[in-house]
Design a protein around this motif. Structure first.
Motif, short mmCIF file in Angstrom:
data_model
loop_
_atom_site.label_atom_id
_atom_site.label_comp_id
_atom_site.label_asym_id
_atom_site.label_seq_id
_atom_site.Cartn_x
_atom_site.Cartn_y
_atom_site.Cartn_z
N UNK B 302 0.84 -1.21 0.00
CA UNK B 302 0.00 0.00 0.00
C UNK B 302 0.87 1.26 0.00
N UNK B 303 1.89 1.26 0.87
CA UNK B 303 2.74 2.45 0.98
C UNK B 303 3.62 2.64 -0.24
N UNK B 304 4.10 1.52 -0.82
CA UNK B 304 4.86 1.65 -2.07
C UNK B 304 4.01 2.34 -3.13
N UNK B 305 2.75 1.90 -3.24
CA UNK B 305 1.84 2.50 -4.21
C UNK B 305 1.60 3.97 -3.90
N UNK B 306 1.43 4.26 -2.60
CA UNK B 306 1.17 5.65 -2.20
C UNK B 306 2.34 6.55 -2.58
N UNK B 307 3.56 6.11 -2.26
CA UNK B 307 4.74 6.93 -2.59
C UNK B 307 4.89 7.10 -4.09
N UNK B 308 4.60 6.01 -4.83
CA UNK B 308 4.76 6.08 -6.29
C UNK B 308 3.79 7.11 -6.90
N UNK B 309 2.52 7.04 -6.50
CA UNK B 309 1.53 7.95 -7.09
C UNK B 309 1.79 9.40 -6.64
N UNK B 310 2.05 9.56 -5.35
CA UNK B 310 2.30 10.92 -4.83
C UNK B 310 3.50 11.55 -5.53
N UNK B 312 4.90 10.82 -8.45
CA UNK B 312 4.67 11.08 -9.87
C UNK B 312 3.79 12.31 -10.09
N UNK B 313 2.71 12.42 -9.30
CA UNK B 313 1.81 13.57 -9.46
C UNK B 313 2.52 14.87 -9.06
N UNK B 314 3.40 14.76 -8.09
CA UNK B 314 4.18 15.94 -7.67
C UNK B 314 5.09 16.38 -8.83
N UNK B 315 5.77 15.39 -9.42
CA UNK B 315 6.63 15.67 -10.58
C UNK B 315 5.86 16.38 -11.69
N UNK B 316 4.61 15.96 -11.86
CA UNK B 316 3.79 16.54 -12.93
C UNK B 316 3.34 17.95 -12.60
N UNK B 317 3.63 18.39 -11.39
CA UNK B 317 3.32 19.77 -11.02
C UNK B 317 1.95 19.97 -10.39
N UNK B 381 0.88 3.19 -12.59
CA UNK B 381 1.46 3.90 -13.74
C UNK B 381 0.35 4.42 -14.65
N UNK B 382 -0.69 3.62 -14.87
CA UNK B 382 -1.80 4.04 -15.74
C UNK B 382 -2.54 5.23 -15.13
N UNK B 383 -2.72 5.22 -13.80
CA UNK B 383 -3.38 6.35 -13.13
C UNK B 383 -2.53 7.61 -13.34
N UNK B 384 -1.21 7.46 -13.13
CA UNK B 384 -0.30 8.60 -13.29
C UNK B 384 -0.35 9.13 -14.72
N UNK B 385 -0.36 8.22 -15.71
CA UNK B 385 -0.39 8.64 -17.11
C UNK B 385 -1.66 9.42 -17.45
N UNK B 386 -2.79 8.96 -16.89
CA UNK B 386 -4.05 9.66 -17.15
C UNK B 386 -3.96 11.08 -16.61
N UNK B 387 -3.39 11.24 -15.42
CA UNK B 387 -3.20 12.58 -14.85
C UNK B 387 -2.25 13.39 -15.74
N UNK B 388 -1.17 12.73 -16.21
CA UNK B 388 -0.17 13.42 -17.03
C UNK B 388 -0.80 14.01 -18.29
N UNK B 389 -1.74 13.25 -18.88
CA UNK B 389 -2.39 13.70 -20.11
C UNK B 389 -3.23 14.96 -19.85
#
Lengths: 85, 391
Positions: B302-310, B312-317, B381-389
């Motif tokens: 759970x925490x690995x997923x949390x850190x990954x999404x947080x 990535x979304x931070x990177x995206x601004x 990764x797919x969630x992050x990509x959707x946000x990135x778009x």
């Protein structure tokens, strides 16, 4: 503290929070006349609490519609040791 | 003047949203797994549930629930105070007491009812409640049902908390003061500064209740929540929580070292005047509670997923909540931008929760993504990509 002093302090607080001079009477409505939204209301409340060193229970917030309502509430909370309500 | 006229403003707002999207309410047409569903005929990744450990489809939980239905029926049809206390309700209460290392536990029919039942009863007219302003609606409603004086301090603001504690204590030297905070706040996913709050609680001789609804199974080495993680369990007088998040069932509880907690059963209206939890819900919660203890790797994932999404979304601004957690809140100053992004995500096969004012702190709009131990790295990764778009 006398009612007139409380009223004057409230006027100062409103001018500071709303960032404009305000003309108020005890009948002035926060929502209708001053167009205070819920966010501004929280700021006003925090300033009132700090200035008068009181803590206002949220239960009474719905009852406070006019400047006069607020002044009466402050009066109640600043006069002697009357418990928390 | 009709009885529904008071909703005219709300109806106008809904019409606006409908004109924009043609629809607003999401219906899960088919639930496929803890992390996938069919919505509008399209397969979507669920990134807005409270299914933190992903146990809703766990084999052991499902089997336990099915066995309970077969053995004990579909419902209890009665109050805990009448015919609705089965052996399994009592067993769950004992298991929760053992898990938390506390003397007494009461199980309620929902998490909402737990807060309603505890706060409306525990606090009397001569007592005072001091809430974090961002506390959940059930906490506010509980105090309202009790009709007691309620004060609040600014969210996670220790200075404001102490100021209010000092004033209330000076004016009410002998009153019972109950401080109420949450382990993880549901809107921004931030923790309460609990060690400091526990210190203030002792300094001003108050009581402390922590709602661990979002932190059970999520925080602390053993999954007991923020009180465990912060090392202040003995200073927390009452813990309230729910079975409808990491325990993948429904129901709520309050646990305490005060044996007198038992008295609440006889006085708490939300406990007495509703039917008790169904056997299937109890069985699923018991099975999930065992899994929390037996499979700590779920929390790690759970925490690995949390850190990954947080991260990535931070990177995206994107503007996020203050700290990484399984609740990743994306903040928007303009509600319209939140609406567009939310819809764009759904079109790209990702469901997140949208929270609009006035339910949000500070008048902003939130897209509240939440992760699960059941999300695969590819799904994150797919969630992050959707946000990135849509960034």
């Amino acid at each position: 503290m006398r009612r007139e002093e409380i009223f004057e302090t409230v006027r100062e607080i409103l001018a500071e929070v709303l960032n404009r001079p305000v003309e108020i009477t005890p009948e002035t409505s926060f929502e209708k006349d001053l167009e205070v939204d819920s966010l501004r209301a929280m700021e006003i409340l925090a300033a009132v609490e700090d200035r008068f060193d009181i803590t206002v229970p949220i239960n009474v917030l719905n009852e406070i519609r006019t400047v006069g309502d607020l002044v009466r509430e402050i009066e109640k909370l600043t006069e002697g040791d009357h418990g928390h309500l | 003047m009709g009885i529904f006229d008071k909703f005219s403003k709300l109806a106008a707002q809904l019409d606006q949203v409908r004109a924009f999207f043609g629809g607003f309410n999401v219906v899960i047409e088919k639930i496929i797994s803890p992390t996938e569903a069919i919505v509008n005929g399209q397969r979507v990744i669920l990134a807005g549930t409270n299914n933190y450990l992903g146990l809703t489809f766990d084999k052991a939980c499902i089997e336990a629930a099915c066995a309970a239905i077969k053995a004990e029926g579909t419902g209890t049809t009665g109050s805990r105070m009448a015919n609705g206390t089965y052996h399994s309700h009592v067993a769950l209460e004992q298991e929760l007491s053992e898990f938390f290392g506390r003397r007494a536990t009461i199980v309620f029919t929902t998490g909402y009812a737990a807060n309603l039942g505890v706060l409306s009863t525990l606090v009397g007219r001569d007592d005072l409640v001091l809430l974090d302003a961002d506390c959940h609606a059930s906490i506010y409603d509980g105090t309202r049902l009790g009709g007691v004086p309620v004060y609040r301090f600014r969210h996670n603001d220790l200075e404001d908390l102490e100021k209010k504690l000092r004033r209330l204590r000076e004016k009410n030297p002998s009153a019972n003061i109950l401080i109420v905070v949450e382990g993880l706040y549901s809107m921004l996913g931030d923790r309460a500064p609990l060690a400091e709050i526990a210190h203030l609680k002792e300094k001003y001789e108050a009581y402390l209740l922590v709602d661990e609804a979002h932190s059970l199974g999520v925080l602390g080495e053993k999954g007991r929540g923020l009180a465990e993680e912060a090392g202040v369990e003995e200073k927390v007088d009452f813990i309230v929580g729910t079975f409808s998040k990491s325990l993948a069932s429904i129901g709520g509880y309050c646990t305490s070292n005060y044996e007198e907690l038992e008295l609440l059963r006889y006085a708490s209206r939300p406990y007495v005047f509703t039917a008790s939890l169904s056997p299937a819900n109890i069985a699923a919660a018991r099975a999930a509670l065992r899994i929390i203890q037996e499979r700590p790797e779920l929390k790690e994932r759970l925490w690995q997923n949390a850190y990954q999404l947080y991260g990535r979304l931070k990177e995206l601004g994107f503007e996020l909540g203050p700290e990484p957690s399984p609740i990743v809140a994306v903040r928007f100053r303009q509600p319209e931008k939140a609406l567009k992004t939310w819809y764009g995500l759904l079109e790209r096969g990702v469901y997140v929760n949208m929270v609009l004012p006035p339910a949000t702190p500070g008048g902003e709009a939130l897209l509240r993504a939440s992760v699960s131990a059941a999300h695969t790295p590819a799904q994150i990764a797919a969630i992050s990509e959707a946000f990135a778009a849509l960034a």
